[in-house]
Each structure stands twice: as C-alpha cells, then as structure tokens.
Design an enzyme around this catalytic site. Structure first.
Site, mmCIF file in Angstrom:
data_model
loop_
_atom_site.group_PDB
_atom_site.id
_atom_site.type_symbol
_atom_site.label_atom_id
_atom_site.label_comp_id
_atom_site.label_asym_id
_atom_site.label_seq_id
_atom_site.Cartn_x
_atom_site.Cartn_y
_atom_site.Cartn_z
ATOM 1 N N GLU A 161 0.847 -1.198 0.000
ATOM 2 C CA GLU A 161 0.000 0.000 0.000
ATOM 3 C C GLU A 161 0.877 1.240 0.000
ATOM 4 O OE1 GLU A 161 -4.061 -0.876 2.027
ATOM 5 O OE2 GLU A 161 -2.523 -1.100 3.562
ATOM 6 N N CYS A 196 -10.825 2.104 6.094
ATOM 7 C CA CYS A 196 -10.132 3.332 6.489
ATOM 8 C C CYS A 196 -10.521 4.521 5.626
ATOM 9 C CB CYS A 196 -8.619 3.121 6.448
ATOM 10 S SG CYS A 196 -8.018 2.416 4.900
#
Lengths: 659, 659
Positions: free
Chosen positions: A339, A423
């Site tokens: 990520e 998130c």
C-alpha cells in the site's frame, strides 16, 4: 497564541495554525461537497460501522464477539476484492476498528456543525458513552485489547495499531468538542493520553516505543492545542524523536514476545518508516498513509518547536515525493503490495493503488507544512490532493467510495459501498467536512489565504475577530473577491496565495492595483496594512487549460499528456467520447474549449476539442500490419478527474496520447 | 500412407503428415538450438524430475511418498513466485507428474537421436521399466491414481489430468520408439490406450467423458499413425466429438462424486473448452494451452477424417485468435488468472502471461492445420510461434526457463531453473528437439517445405526416398538453396512456402526462373515436375526490416511499433541501449541497419538506428511540467526477442514508441 514557549523550545518564526471547522462556513464548490457528507456520508459511516459489528466490540455491556479472521492474514488485496462485505459469514473483526469509529465521530462532528442531525448526534453520544464505560480506571482504552485480546496490551506496537487507534479517537474527541461543545470524549481521551504519557517517554521506567502506524503524533498535537496541555505536545515530539532509534524498539518488542524480529510480514522497517531516525530520512518509503501521517506529525512538531532539523528532513522528503513519486492527481503509493511506495518514477496508471487515504494524508502533511509559513510550494500540492486524488474517493452524492484511485480504467473500477478495511470512507469524509480549516492559516499578525472559494470565515488575530467573506466561483472561475469585516481597524498582513500553476494574476485592494512582483514571497502576495471594515480585495487568477508532460523516466506516461485547468486534473470518460480512449491522440496544437455545464456532474467545467482518432477502418480481421492506422478527426470531451465514475461505468483515462 | 481409409470416413483431399524426427537432420539456426537441448536440457529435465520426487511417485518398488499440497490449492501465480523449489519442505506432489515425465522422455528421445547419451538413455530406460512394472493387469497406468489416490480413478476428469497424463506418456512412447527403436513404452501405452478405449466411447456401457485438459486426442492420433491401429484414431475422434455435449459430462461426474457441479474453481466450462460442442465454438476461450491442444486434436481429426465441419470451426477459431488475441510474438493467453484468454484485444505487455507452453501449443496447432494442405496462413503463424514466443522460454544454453513471456520488462523478469508446475521446460525442450518434423509435410505426390534453414531430410513419397538438402543461413539471410537427391527420377509436387511477411521473392529451378505468380496458391509455390538427382532449387526471400502497428483497440500498443525482420520479432534490451527504453521514440522515417554479429547471443542479426530520446535534461527536481521533454538523437540497437535475457538482467521492450 502569544503564550510563552515552553523552556525547552524556541519559536524563531511565526507559527500558523488552521482555524477550527466552525470558524469557516464554506459554500460553492466545497459547500456542495460538505453538504453531501453531512446529508449522506456521515450517516452511512455510522450505519456501516454498526453493520460491521463495531459496536459489539466496543460496548462493554454486550457479549464479546467472536474473533474472526486475524488481521495479518488479511491482505489489502483480499480486502479490496469487491465482494460484498456484509453477507453472512464474511464479517470480520478488526483490531483497528477504534480508528474507524474515531474518524466516523470526527466526520459526524463536522457534519453536525454543518447541519443539525439530532438522530445522528444521539447515536454518536451513545458510542461515546460506550467508550467512557469501557475506559479502565488507569485511563487505558482499546476495545481490541480490552475485549478481543485481553492481557496483550503494549506487546506489539509494530503490527497492532494500538496507539494509532488512540490517535483517531483523540482526533474524533477534539472535533466533537469543537463542533458540539461536548467534552465527554475529550475528557476520556485526555485521560487515555495521560495514561499513554505515563507509559512512554525517556524516563527509565517508561517504554521507548512508538506506533507501527503513525497517527498518535499529530493527534496529540491537536489535543495539546485544544486543551493547552503541553505534555501532549512533548509526548508527540517524543514519539517522533524516538522513531527508528537503536536499539530498535520493534526488534526488542518482538524478542520480548518470544518472536524472531525477522519474522515481520513486511520484511523491512521501511514499511513503517522506522528504518532510521526521522531526521536522517531522505526518501519517502513504505506504506504511503503511514508515511504521510508521520510527516504530518513531524511538520506539526517542527512548527511548534521551531525545530529546523525536522524542517530540513521534511523538505528533503517533500522534494523526493514531489520530484519522483507523486501521481499528477495528487495520488501516491503505486503498489498494492505494501500500500505504498516502490521505486523512483514507478507510477503505473491502471494498476495505481493511490489509496484515497494516502491523498487525504498528503493534504494533511501539506497543510501542516504551511504551519511554518505560507509557501505555495506546499499549498499547490495541498490543493492538488484536495481537488483530485482524495475527493475522487467519494461519489458526488456522498454514498460510495474508492479505495484505489487509478489513472486509467477499462470500466471495471467502480466505487463500492464499503471496504473490509474501512479506512478510506471516514477519512475522505472527515477531510471534506473540515475543508474550511484548510483554507486559512492564522499567525500573530498574519492571515494566509491558502485556498479560494465561496466562504465566510471568522478568524482571530491578536484577539480581534476578522471576518473574511470570499466570493468566488473557484475552481470554475479564477475571480476572487474578499470583503474584510472587523469591529475596529487593525493592522495585519493578509497573505494571498498566487498558485504555482497560475501564469497570470492581478490583485487590487479597494480597487487599487497591487504590484504583485513587489509584494510576493514564496508565492503569497503579502498585503501589510491597517484593515478596516468594508475593505475589499480582488484577485484574478487566470485559469488556462494546460497540458502537462511527465518526467521521461515515468514509463507509462511517455509520449502522453494530461490536461489541467487551475487545480483540476482532467480525464476522459467513455460515456463522453465516441471511441476507445487509447485510440485518441491530442496533437500539440489542439485548442480546448472550457465550458461550464451546470447540469453535468453537479456542474463542472468540461474541456472539449477536436482530436485525432486511430481509426479502425480497414483493420477488420487484422491484428498487426505494416501500415499505421489512419488518423481521423474525433471530438473529445474531458471532465474533472474527481468526478469520474459518477455515471454509468466505462473507460477512463488521465494520460492521453500526445501529438 | 496409401492405406485405404476406414469405411466410416472419407478422405476428399491430400492429407499431409509431418516427417518423424529421425527423418530430418537440422543444422544452422535450429541445429544449435537442438544441440543445446541435447547437450543440456534433456539431462536437466531428467534431473529436475528426480529432484522433484517424481520417481518416488511412479516407482512401485519405493514407498508411496507423502501427499503434499493438493493440486487445486496451488495457483499458477503461487507456482510462479520465483522461490527456489527444492528447498526442504517445499517439494510438492503433483497429479500431473506423469505428463512431465512423458514430455521428458519425449525430449530425451529426440536428443538421443541427435547425440548418443548412454547415461541418459539408461536412466530413461529405467523410468520406462518403472512404468511397465506399475501398469495394472487391465492396462491402467497412472502413478497418481495408483499410488497417491488409489480407488478414485475416472472420478474427476474435469480437474485431475488423468487422460492428459496418458496422452503425454503416449507421445513420449511414440518418440522413444521412433528415435531408439525400443518398443517397451510403446507397448505399455498401447495397452493403456486399449484400456482407455474399453472405458470411453459411444457404447452404452462406456463412459461418455473426456479430459478437462485436452492432450489425449492428439496423442492418440500419433499412436494410431505409428501403430497403424485405427481404433486409437476413432477414440481420439470420440473425445473431440463428445466434448461439450449435453448432458454435460463434468456436471454428471461431479454429482456422481457427491459434489455440486457449480463448485468448480474456474467457474465456467469456457476454461476447458467444454462450454459447447467443438463444432459450435467460435471464440478462443479459457486456458490457452488447453485450447491449443484441443484445436490441435481437432485439426488432426479434420485431416484424418476429411471432416469439413471441424475444419470450418477451426478456421473460425483461427481467425478469432489471429485477429483479436495473439501477441505479435506468437505468445497467447494474457492473464495469469486462468492462464488464458480474457477479452478481445486485451494484450498487456508487461503483465502478459503468454505461457511458453501456449506458444509451443500454437505451433502444434498451426502445424496440424497444415495437415489439410499447405497454406502460409497457418505456416506463418507456426513460424512466428516457433521463432519467438516459444523458444524465448529456453535460455540459449538450454539450462533456464521462462514460464511467462512478457513483451516488456523492467529487468525483474528472468529465467528460472525450474517451476513448481514444470510443464513449460519439457514442452519447449521437446518442441525444439523435434523441429525437423515441422519443416516439411508429406502427402501422396507432394512435399511441402514449410520452414527454411540448413537441413538434410529423407522423405518418403510413394515409397521413394527423396533426399532434400537445404542450404541457408535463414533466418539471418533469405537465400535458400535446395538440392534434390533421389534414386530414380520421380514426379511429385515440391511446394515451397512464400511467407506472408515477404514482399519480394524469386525462385528458380536448375537456374531457370519460375514465375511465382503463376504457380503460387495459398502462399506456396507448387513445382510439379519429374525430379531427378542433382536438381537444384533457389529461393530468395527478401528480409526487410518491417515496422508493425497493432490494431487501434489494443490499448497498450497505441502509438507504438514493433520491429520485425523475416520471422523474427525484435526487442530492445537495456544492456544494448544508453537510455531507459520508454524514453526512446522511433520516428516513421528511421532507417535501420541489419547486421550479423557473430559474437553476440550465439550469432544474431541486430537492428541499429538513430532514434530520438526524450531527454531528462532540465527535468531535475521536476516530475510534471508544461513543456515537453527535449528530443535528442540516440543510437539504439534491437536484438531478436527470443534471445532476450541471456545477458545481465535489465529492461526489455518489444513495442517501441512510434514517431
């Protein structure tokens, strides 16, 4: 703001702080985005948290839920597989749910300020009651470690988001206090912060640790500012200073758990930016959101402590990101593997990870760099991230979300209702709902205007309230009018940003032209005068259609261009165009027409032109041939990148073939 | 060859059959490739099979090995993770190991013919002894089902490669018999084929099944041809005819196992081309190797039975592949998800799966289409696959292997020692070692020359041996001389392929020019005469450097070109060039120099030119700007694609930016 600095720090320059959300009412472009969050997103976030089972985890009056799918086994790629989350059997328990609730509370707080919503407020109050009840007598508060994995607290800062969760709940608490005046969660989180302060620090009996996922640092700065408690500021600085020191805390902590430190899923501490002390770091590495949160915290500490050693490191990191690893949309972190960051100039378009959270967090960092003084080098990037790669993560109506924000799609990349690792939705929600606080910076004797757009601000300059009314159709139009209102004439500097992308700007005060070259420093025109009620400022920023080229080492962009107008990056969508997007070629001399279309995508300026099409005529049955395709004229239309995928699914392309 | 067809089939046209490997000795380009296989690959294949534990599985005198990692849990992606295979704990048991041994035996057979290797021959003999001993009294022979999963035979044709393994052992048996004259394995496999014939067929008591992974079909054709036993040919036809019929065998078989047919890992029967009867298929779909093996078997049956219904289907499938789904290198199957086809024009370069086996299998298919008569439409593609996307799978020295054959690499894609799913190494090995059999096709009264290159062939035309000596530096040079030798003057047609890529060709016989236009049909110049010893044929094929363009719908190739000279596709490698490869632009009028470099990559023709570089001068610290990069001249050098990654690792690019 005029309080003396603590004995151990010096403040050699003005510190700029953002206004709170209630100080700035936004209208226009951002007003409609904030309304979407207040009308839809805030409620959706709460409901999705409930559906995911989060309240079952935090409410001490409910039975402890079943532990499902341990965190480390769940790759981001698996999380992003597009499958519906809430079918039976697929609900998972996550150790970072407190953070999602924290961001949901924060989004709700700003939304409640924007539009009263008693039902939502009651629900959030109930969540806060749960947290109050959950909190231990010593102040500790983690639904994961109290309910799901009791007995393990402070044993795995590297992987388990313990301080990260605390940070997001602190941010939620600060926002809820500012928006509603309710102190309960602020007091709860202050007690928890006191407990954390008692556990971590340089004193021999305290742990020398810090969180594997940065966040607590910037949260403690917010808490210090709103409570005036300087211990939180020092604790934030401690976490920053301690990161990456030897002996490495994560090594020692792993050994204390009986684990081999080498048995770390992400292999290298680059992943969480603890590979070396922060002042020695010179490349943006690892998980993009973690990196941006760290740098945000560093910028806050550099601002608050006047710490030039941090500032130097931050500028190195800033240069590295901006010269080698930032998408033209303000997205960042190309790889789904970590990520995060990979290698210089590695910016694939179709497979871009470019997580919504990362662009949001870049806006955080840029905003905090402005704490050290107005400089359009930072504000340009903040604006870029805000208008493009972050809000692309939210559908226009506020109900659907992107996790990844690619710059090219064949039509299969579409916003989802939710994510297993949720998130992004509350992160973009809270950013949009607090946009007013990004527009200005306030220091002793100076107000900086970082962003333009219809807005009413009530700022405080040395105890005097300065009311600034901005009137502008920005970003569609570059004309900005600002009317000053204040109770008595007051001298201060009004610094107006002249964006780096603007080739031609003009400025006048009360109709009198200002020589921009004479007053501009770091890209801000500084007007130092005694301001009185009714003074008017007129700023005119030319919004030209620019074609941008990428550095020749960016492989997928070679020979391609992207269109930008003002802060907005444009893209082609299949629905607006008649041929497959990669068939289109835009010769260098192609003129574009910019036109506001009120009924399209909530009202946007589109860019239209006659470009060239690699015609498929004569290709039937042929896959390769020695004759190039015939070039035929084709009309094209581009729309702002943030607004893509709000109609029927189809192709999208940011980097167009150049001429 | 002049045997009467069986009563139930008609042969309305000439059937062309390839010569056996011992009939053609190759030298020149292919000679050195065959030598690499004979010198290295053949031994390596055997040793790797031993290291993988395959002999432990097949040898009935050894303890049954532990069953490790069930097949279905092992994704191709996991298999291709580049990790060393033979470290402790990672050795896996595979249900398709008989096929790997079959292909290893086949490669060894051709290699033993090329170069005596008593040590290897003894090892292969020992393997064959194991199979003989393993064979059950009823003829059944599967090391997996006899040793690893006893009691389950013929219960899961869909997933478990049972007939596929039989097919590869049959091919190995045929080759070993042809090369060494040893019949043991041929007899073993004939008995097994008899058993299979007793189990499958239209008769009521027999199973109506066929294999999930095609292969048995083409193997039975080979077995029928070498044994003269027509039952094997009919059984092959049965498997072809039965595929995809309703009620669907895989559905029924799953239910018989107590499974839900929907619980199929690959979701759709497109994956194994059983979604509809083969004569109704019109798109290449699913797993690429399976598809090519099926079409190969269909072409054999179309040839042998003169079945035009199959031929029509095959031509539809051929057109579909060649007009929409074939890489310019002859690679195919873009996706690692299904190791196969996706959607029209989906041909990504860097992430191309393009499995070595798939290009090998395309050569099989094309070769078998030539069974129905010479036609350069098929031979061009056979040649393309042979010279490019298949042999790229083997290092020049014969020791390392590609599984995927991308058309672009940043330097991280390099050949490996082996694969957990080791299908490709022996597949490319057997193909290279049997290349002679691809060069010619022989029918009643006609010899077709499909491929050019230094070679000595001993062919049989109506009982007369025709010896053809080809002399040529092909593919580096287009001049081909053929000397005919035979014991008595004989009339037959010598058909010489004029490749589709050739813009200018000239032909003479005994120094007398032939009017190509007058004698050429389907791309073959047919010389019908009484040939006598000493006759000479001279063919001159112009090898121009061509630039190829892709269909405008092929997204990643838009605005790009690839270089081709004769059958060879070229690429740039980092090691030969001074700038990053995507910075290079090749304007339309760029002249290329073709030059043979004897010391490079075993001797290759390179293509050099002065192209343009998007210079990085002036870009320091800048990632995006409104000025295009300056264009500077840059020398470039291209090498044949098959030879890439035989020096130090680096970038590679097939599709260059056009001008």
């Amino acid at each position: 703001m005029s309080a003396q600095p603590a004995p151990d720090r010096e403040v050699p320059r003005a510190r700029f702080r953002p206004p709170s959300v209630p100080q700035v009412d936004v209208h226009g472009f951002w007003g409609s985005r904030v309304d979407a969050v207040a009308d839809k997103t805030a409620d959706i976030l709460y409901e999705r948290c409930v559906e995911a089972g989060m309240l079952d985890q935090i409410d001490p009056d409910r039975p402890v839920p079943e532990l499902r799918i341990p965190f480390m086994s769940m790759s981001p790629a698996a999380a992003a597989d597009g499958k519906p989350l809430f079918t039976s059997g697929t609900v998972t328990t996550q150790m970072f749910w407190d953070s999602d609730l924290g961001k949901t509370i924060e989004t709700a707080a700003y939304s409640l300020y924007r539009k009263p919503n008693p039902a939502l407020e009651a629900k959030i109050d109930a969540v806060i009651d749960m947290y109050e009840k959950l909190q231990q007598p010593d102040g500790y508060l983690s639904s994961w470690y109290q309910r799901m994995q009791p007995g393990l607290r402070w044993t795995n800062l590297r992987d388990c988001h313990e301080l990260y969760c605390a940070g997001h709940l602190i941010e939620g608490a600060v926002a809820y206090y500012q928006a509603t005046g309710k102190r309960k969660l602020l007091d709860v989180m202050s007690r928890y912060a006191d407990h954390i302060d008692s556990m971590f620090g340089p004193e021999p009996e305290k742990k020398k640790g810090y969180c594997g996922h940065e966040e607590i640092e910037l949260a403690l700065v917010k808490l210090a500012r709103v409570t005036g408690n300087d211990r939180y500021m020092k604790l934030a600085k401690y976490f920053i200073d301690q990161r990456g020191q030897q002996p490495h805390y994560f090594d020692e902590e792993a050994r204390a758990r009986g684990s081999d430190p080498k048995n770390f899923h992400f292999k290298t501490y680059d992943y969480n930016q603890s590979h070396k002390p922060v002042r020695e770091q010179d490349k943006v590495v690892g998980h993009a959101v973690r990196a941006m949160y760290l740098y945000s915290g560093m910028a806050d500490i550099a601002t608050e402590f006047g710490d030039d050693t941090l500032r130097v490191a931050l500028d190195r990191l800033w240069d590295d990101l901006n010269s080698k690893s930032l998408y033209v949309t303000g997205g960042l972190g190309p790889s789904d593997k970590n990520e995060g960051f990979t290698s210089d100039y590695d910016l694939p378009n179709e497979t871009a990870y470019a997580e919504t959270c990362a662009a949001v967090a870049l806006a955080f960092w840029a905003n905090r760099m402005l704490g050290m003084g107005p400089n359009t080098r930072y504000a340009d990037v903040m604006e870029l991230a805000l208008y493009n790669g972050s809000i692309s993560g939210l559908s226009l109506d506020g109900s659907l979300f992107f996790y990844e924000n690619p710059l090219e799609s064949r039509g299969g990349h579409n916003r989802w209702k939710w994510h297993r690792c949720p998130c992004c939705p509350p992160n973009v929600g809270r950013m949009v709902a607090s946009i007013g606080s990004y527009m200005y910076g306030v220091a002793d004797g100076e107000i900086a205007v970082h962003l333009y757009g219809d807005a009413d601000a009530r700022l405080d300059i040395g105890g005097t309230e300065v009311r600034l009314k901005q009137q502008s159709r920005y970003p569609w139009d570059g004309a900005v009018g600002i009317t000053v209102d204040l109770d008595k004439p007051t001298r201060f500097v009004l610094s107006l940003r002249i964006p780096g992308w603007c080739r031609k700007a003009s400025l006048s005060v009360n109709g009198e032209a200002i020589d921009l070259a004479a007053v501009t420093a770091d890209g801000y025109a500084r007007i130092d005068r005694e301001w009185k009620a009714g003074d008017t400022v007129s700023l005119d920023l030319e919004l030209a259609v620019e074609r941008l080229y990428a550095h020749p080492e960016v492989r997928p962009d070679a020979g391609r261009i992207t269109l930008k107008r003002g802060p907005l990056v444009y893209c082609l969508e299949g629905i607006d165009n008649t041929v497959a997007l990669n068939r289109i070629k835009v010769p260098g001399d192609t003129p574009f027409e910019a036109r506001f279309e009120p009924d399209l995508l909530g009202g946007v300026v589109t860019l239209t032109a006659e470009a060239k099409d690699d015609s498929v005529a004569g290709w039937s049955g042929t896959l390769y041939r020695t004759e190039p395709p015939k070039s035929e004229p084709v009309p094209i239309k581009a729309v702002p990148y943030y607004a893509w995928d709000n109609r029927e699914p189809g192709e999208m392309l940011v980097w167009l073939r150049g001429g």
